[in-house]
Enzyme design. Sequence first.
Site, PDB file in Angstrom:
ATOM      1  N   ASP A 169       4.821  -0.700  -5.182  1.00  0.00           N
ATOM      2  CA  ASP A 169       4.833  -0.151  -6.536  1.00  0.00           C
ATOM      3  C   ASP A 169       5.802  -0.964  -7.395  1.00  0.00           C
ATOM      4  O   ASP A 169       6.886  -1.339  -6.956  1.00  0.00           O
ATOM      5  CB  ASP A 169       5.253   1.331  -6.501  1.00  0.00           C
ATOM      6  CG  ASP A 169       4.931   2.053  -7.797  1.00  0.00           C
ATOM      7  OD1 ASP A 169       4.045   2.929  -7.784  1.00  0.00           O
ATOM      8  OD2 ASP A 169       5.564   1.738  -8.834  1.00  0.00           O
ATOM      9  N   ILE A 170       5.417  -1.222  -8.630  1.00  0.00           N
ATOM     10  CA  ILE A 170       6.226  -2.043  -9.537  1.00  0.00           C
ATOM     11  C   ILE A 170       7.496  -1.314  -9.966  1.00  0.00           C
ATOM     12  O   ILE A 170       8.472  -1.951 -10.384  1.00  0.00           O
ATOM     13  CB  ILE A 170       5.373  -2.446 -10.769  1.00  0.00           C
ATOM     14  CG1 ILE A 170       5.885  -3.714 -11.410  1.00  0.00           C
ATOM     15  CG2 ILE A 170       5.276  -1.310 -11.776  1.00  0.00           C
ATOM     16  CD1 ILE A 170       4.899  -4.312 -12.414  1.00  0.00           C
TER      17      ILE A 170
ATOM     18  N   ASN B 277      -1.226  11.876  -6.952  1.00  0.00           N
ATOM     19  CA  ASN B 277      -1.138  12.543  -8.251  1.00  0.00           C
ATOM     20  C   ASN B 277      -2.525  12.599  -8.887  1.00  0.00           C
ATOM     21  O   ASN B 277      -3.266  11.604  -8.846  1.00  0.00           O
ATOM     22  CB  ASN B 277      -0.181  11.777  -9.172  1.00  0.00           C
ATOM     23  CG  ASN B 277       1.236  11.763  -8.638  1.00  0.00           C
ATOM     24  OD1 ASN B 277       1.690  12.731  -8.038  1.00  0.00           O
ATOM     25  ND2 ASN B 277       1.952  10.660  -8.857  1.00  0.00           N
TER      26      ASN B 277
ATOM     27  N   VAL C 229      -2.310   6.083 -13.711  1.00  0.00           N
ATOM     28  CA  VAL C 229      -3.318   5.028 -13.509  1.00  0.00           C
ATOM     29  C   VAL C 229      -4.559   5.689 -12.918  1.00  0.00           C
ATOM     30  O   VAL C 229      -4.497   6.282 -11.831  1.00  0.00           O
ATOM     31  CB  VAL C 229      -2.800   3.909 -12.585  1.00  0.00           C
ATOM     32  CG1 VAL C 229      -3.898   2.879 -12.341  1.00  0.00           C
ATOM     33  CG2 VAL C 229      -1.563   3.231 -13.180  1.00  0.00           C
TER      34      VAL C 229
ATOM     35  N   HIS D   5      -5.330   6.444  -5.941  1.00  0.00           N
ATOM     36  CA  HIS D   5      -4.353   5.740  -5.105  1.00  0.00           C
ATOM     37  C   HIS D   5      -3.485   6.730  -4.355  1.00  0.00           C
ATOM     38  O   HIS D   5      -3.224   7.835  -4.831  1.00  0.00           O
ATOM     39  CB  HIS D   5      -3.478   4.800  -5.945  1.00  0.00           C
ATOM     40  CG  HIS D   5      -2.837   5.459  -7.125  1.00  0.00           C
ATOM     41  ND1 HIS D   5      -3.514   5.694  -8.305  1.00  0.00           N
ATOM     42  CD2 HIS D   5      -1.594   5.947  -7.315  1.00  0.00           C
ATOM     43  CE1 HIS D   5      -2.717   6.294  -9.167  1.00  0.00           C
ATOM     44  NE2 HIS D   5      -1.536   6.469  -8.583  1.00  0.00           N
TER      45      HIS D   5
ATOM     46  N   HIS E 189       0.265   7.196  -2.834  1.00  0.00           N
ATOM     47  CA  HIS E 189       1.652   6.717  -2.796  1.00  0.00           C
ATOM     48  C   HIS E 189       2.188   6.953  -1.387  1.00  0.00           C
ATOM     49  O   HIS E 189       2.080   8.067  -0.848  1.00  0.00           O
ATOM     50  CB  HIS E 189       2.545   7.533  -3.741  1.00  0.00           C
ATOM     51  CG  HIS E 189       2.250   7.377  -5.200  1.00  0.00           C
ATOM     52  ND1 HIS E 189       3.010   6.581  -6.039  1.00  0.00           N
ATOM     53  CD2 HIS E 189       1.297   7.938  -5.990  1.00  0.00           C
ATOM     54  CE1 HIS E 189       2.543   6.671  -7.276  1.00  0.00           C
ATOM     55  NE2 HIS E 189       1.494   7.486  -7.278  1.00  0.00           N
TER      56      HIS E 189
HETATM   57  P1  5GP Z   1       0.472   7.546 -10.811  1.00  0.00           P
HETATM   58  O1  5GP Z   1       1.504   7.991 -11.805  1.00  0.00           O
HETATM   59  O2  5GP Z   1      -0.860   7.266 -11.480  1.00  0.00           O
HETATM   60  O3  5GP Z   1       0.346   8.444  -9.620  1.00  0.00           O
HETATM   61  O4  5GP Z   1       1.004   6.195 -10.201  1.00  0.00           O
HETATM   62  C1  5GP Z   1       0.815   4.952 -10.788  1.00  0.00           C
HETATM   63  C2  5GP Z   1       1.837   4.027 -10.177  1.00  0.00           C
HETATM   64  O5  5GP Z   1       1.436   2.701 -10.435  1.00  0.00           O
HETATM   65  C3  5GP Z   1       3.251   4.206 -10.733  1.00  0.00           C
HETATM   66  O6  5GP Z   1       4.134   4.533  -9.677  1.00  0.00           O
HETATM   67  C4  5GP Z   1       3.550   2.834 -11.361  1.00  0.00           C
HETATM   68  O7  5GP Z   1       4.882   2.434 -11.170  1.00  0.00           O
HETATM   69  C5  5GP Z   1       2.579   1.920 -10.654  1.00  0.00           C
HETATM   70  N1  5GP Z   1       2.127   0.773 -11.420  1.00  0.00           N
HETATM   71  C6  5GP Z   1       1.674   0.782 -12.706  1.00  0.00           C
HETATM   72  N2  5GP Z   1       1.295  -0.452 -13.080  1.00  0.00           N
HETATM   73  C7  5GP Z   1       1.503  -1.256 -12.007  1.00  0.00           C
HETATM   74  C8  5GP Z   1       1.295  -2.652 -11.779  1.00  0.00           C
HETATM   75  O8  5GP Z   1       0.840  -3.422 -12.644  1.00  0.00           O
HETATM   76  N3  5GP Z   1       1.646  -3.138 -10.552  1.00  0.00           N
HETATM   77  C9  5GP Z   1       2.139  -2.324  -9.569  1.00  0.00           C
HETATM   78  N4  5GP Z   1       2.438  -2.908  -8.395  1.00  0.00           N
HETATM   79  N5  5GP Z   1       2.343  -1.004  -9.751  1.00  0.00           N
HETATM   80  C10 5GP Z   1       2.027  -0.483 -10.957  1.00  0.00           C
END
Ligand code: 5GP
Length: 116
Positions: free
Chosen positions: A32-33, A89, A98, A102, A104
């Site tokens: 994760d970034i 999520n 996003v 996915h 985590h």
């Molecule tokens: P969500 O909030 O949808 O469950 O998780 C999305 C995750 O994607 C977040 O933890 C966010 O930090 C990660 N993320 C968003 N954009 C990028 C990206 O371009 N590269 C990577 N490696 N992670 C990303």
Amino acid sequence: MHVSDCIFCKVVSGEIPASVVASDDECVAFDDISPQAPVHILIVPREHIDSMDKATGSHGPLIGNLMLKAAEIARQRGFADDGYRIVVNTNGDGGQTVFHIHVHLLAGRPFVFPPG
Ligand code: 5GP
Ligand code: ZN
């Protein structure tokens, strides 16, 4: 199917660089970034599915395999015995940002329950 404005489709295709930790014919796992724990890995299917809310019965094996991949990475990296958390999520209140489904995989510190 590649969805043109989807960040994770672009990670899967290599259009956006990522620190890939595992991949197979069904999924890609990468750091994760914005890590929320010492280990924070995202496991995404190569196939675009918006969210758990849009998953159907035919996606069952694929979604199961995302979970199994998380468990496999945990064992390979040696933190399975200490423990870890798997999070999916979903939609607004679930904190999804996003919209490409996915998993985590979080580890390396204790986690409280219920989460915030
Ligand atoms: P969500 O909030 O949808 O469950 O998780 C999305 C995750 O994607 C977040 O933890 C966010 O930090 C990660 N993320 C968003 N954009 C990028 C990206 O371009 N590269 C990577 N490696 N992670 C990303
Ligand atoms: Zn996508």
